[in-house]
Design an enzyme around this catalytic site. Sequence first.
Site, PDB file in Angstrom:
ATOM      1  N   SER A  48      33.948-103.010 -66.026  1.00 17.07           N
ATOM      2  CA  SER A  48      33.324-104.194 -65.299  1.00 17.07           C
ATOM      3  C   SER A  48      32.073-104.239 -66.376  1.00 17.07           C
ATOM      4  CB  SER A  48      32.858-103.025 -64.248  1.00 17.07           C
ATOM      5  OG  SER A  48      31.243-103.367 -63.709  1.00 17.07           O
TER       6      SER A  48
ATOM      7  N   ARG B 223      18.912-107.858 -68.164  1.00 10.85           N
ATOM      8  CA  ARG B 223      18.799-107.589 -66.858  1.00 10.85           C
ATOM      9  C   ARG B 223      18.365-105.683 -67.301  1.00 10.85           C
ATOM     10  NH1 ARG B 223      24.343-109.554 -64.733  1.00 10.85           N
ATOM     11  NH2 ARG B 223      24.535-109.469 -67.134  1.00 10.85           N
TER      12      ARG B 223
ATOM     13  N   ASP C 154      37.887-106.540 -62.209  1.00 10.96           N
ATOM     14  CA  ASP C 154      36.615-106.680 -62.518  1.00 10.96           C
ATOM     15  C   ASP C 154      35.997-105.692 -61.208  1.00 10.96           C
ATOM     16  OD1 ASP C 154      34.377-107.326 -63.118  1.00 10.96           O
ATOM     17  OD2 ASP C 154      33.881-109.088 -61.982  1.00 10.96           O
TER      18      ASP C 154
ATOM     19  N   ASP D  39      31.645-105.943 -60.096  1.00 10.15           N
ATOM     20  CA  ASP D  39      31.174-106.893 -59.651  1.00 10.15           C
ATOM     21  C   ASP D  39      31.498-108.280 -58.591  1.00 10.15           C
ATOM     22  OD1 ASP D  39      29.211-104.736 -60.163  1.00 10.15           O
ATOM     23  OD2 ASP D  39      27.983-106.228 -60.622  1.00 10.15           O
TER      24      ASP D  39
END
Length: 409
Positions: free
Chosen positions: A275, A232, A187, A189
């Site tokens: 991601s 977001r 991943d 982040d």
Amino acid sequence: MPKESGDTTVLITVTGPDRPGVTSVLMGALAGQQVSLLDVEQVVIRRRLTLGVLVRVSGDPEALQDVVEQAMDSLGMEASVEVGADTNGHPPSSHAVVVLGSPVTARAFRAIAAELAGQGANIDLIRGVADYPLTGLELMVSAGRDDVAADSALRKGLAAVAAGHGVDIAVERGGLARRAKRLIVFDVDSTLIQGEVIEMLAARAGKEKEVAAVTEAAMRGEMDFTESLNQRVAVLEGLDASVIDEVASSLELTPGARTTIRTLHRLGYHCGVVSGGFRQVINDLAHELELDFVRANTLEIVDGKLTGRVVGEVVDRAGKARALRSFADQVGVPMEQTIAVGDGANDIDMLSVAGLGIAFNAKPALREVADAALSHPFLDAVLFILGVTRDEIEAADAADGVLRRVRLD
């Protein structure tokens, strides 16, 4: 070699300061006797040598003992001789247990040993794999039972010990399967890099706190990832596309990330990232790290502005697992030989389908399904779980540096 009538097995154990010539002198002493080598093991801890040699003796074992003791005494080494030693070889260890901590206390190790003993597991071998940035110890263990229930009990019991003593403990099947891993996916982040890209972008719109709250809820598994992503990304509407380059240039790798990727490449691994963030932001980083695969979401840009939407298939929780399977298919690697590393609830499916799932500073929802959980902020701890030692990493770096200098000359 079949045992002949009158033959005796003898175990010779030599201990003392490590120095050149100990093995040569011992073998020289044995060469003058009627012996056959059956097994040899040696370990050095902080320049202290322990050397074990199992032999079959046709002559007088007491005469052999005198010869060995005299030879070792000449080097200032201690020797013990056990006549009639067991010649049955030990079967391969069933599990590798890696203990990581800063520090690993004697109290913690005692609890680990007690848990293993309580489950009928025997510690066959212990070696140090790291002394920086964490202390790492690898235990090769033979479990009392060899089934799925035993695996689960071993992991659960050691996880409780880890939580109670502030250490990380990874449990993995031993044997060839452990050394056969060939594909690893990270991943991005809060795993490969520090921080969340969407929050960095949102900061440019003055919405960082608002977005961070949604991110936290999604990472805990409290809301659907696609829904949270749309919420977001919507706050980015109207931002100039140049913010992508600004954020990309500000990315900070997690400590140990470069070392991890570099070492895995040397070992022949295919390395990639999956991601829920954005490909435009991580492309340059992926190129710099020479990653083999990249799968991420794509921000929509119209007339040089972010629209607040993503385009194409959303890389969500299920999408991450599909990406891992796709990468494995592309390089012809079975899923049992894959590794996935992540930190949030949207990594659950990916870690679940991988041959080895590693939770990195993860939320509880992910730790519960992972094969191993790391709670220290150093990504190179992944290497220690795989049995790669700090000394091996540093030796490879040094050799690579010498090779580069030779090529420049």
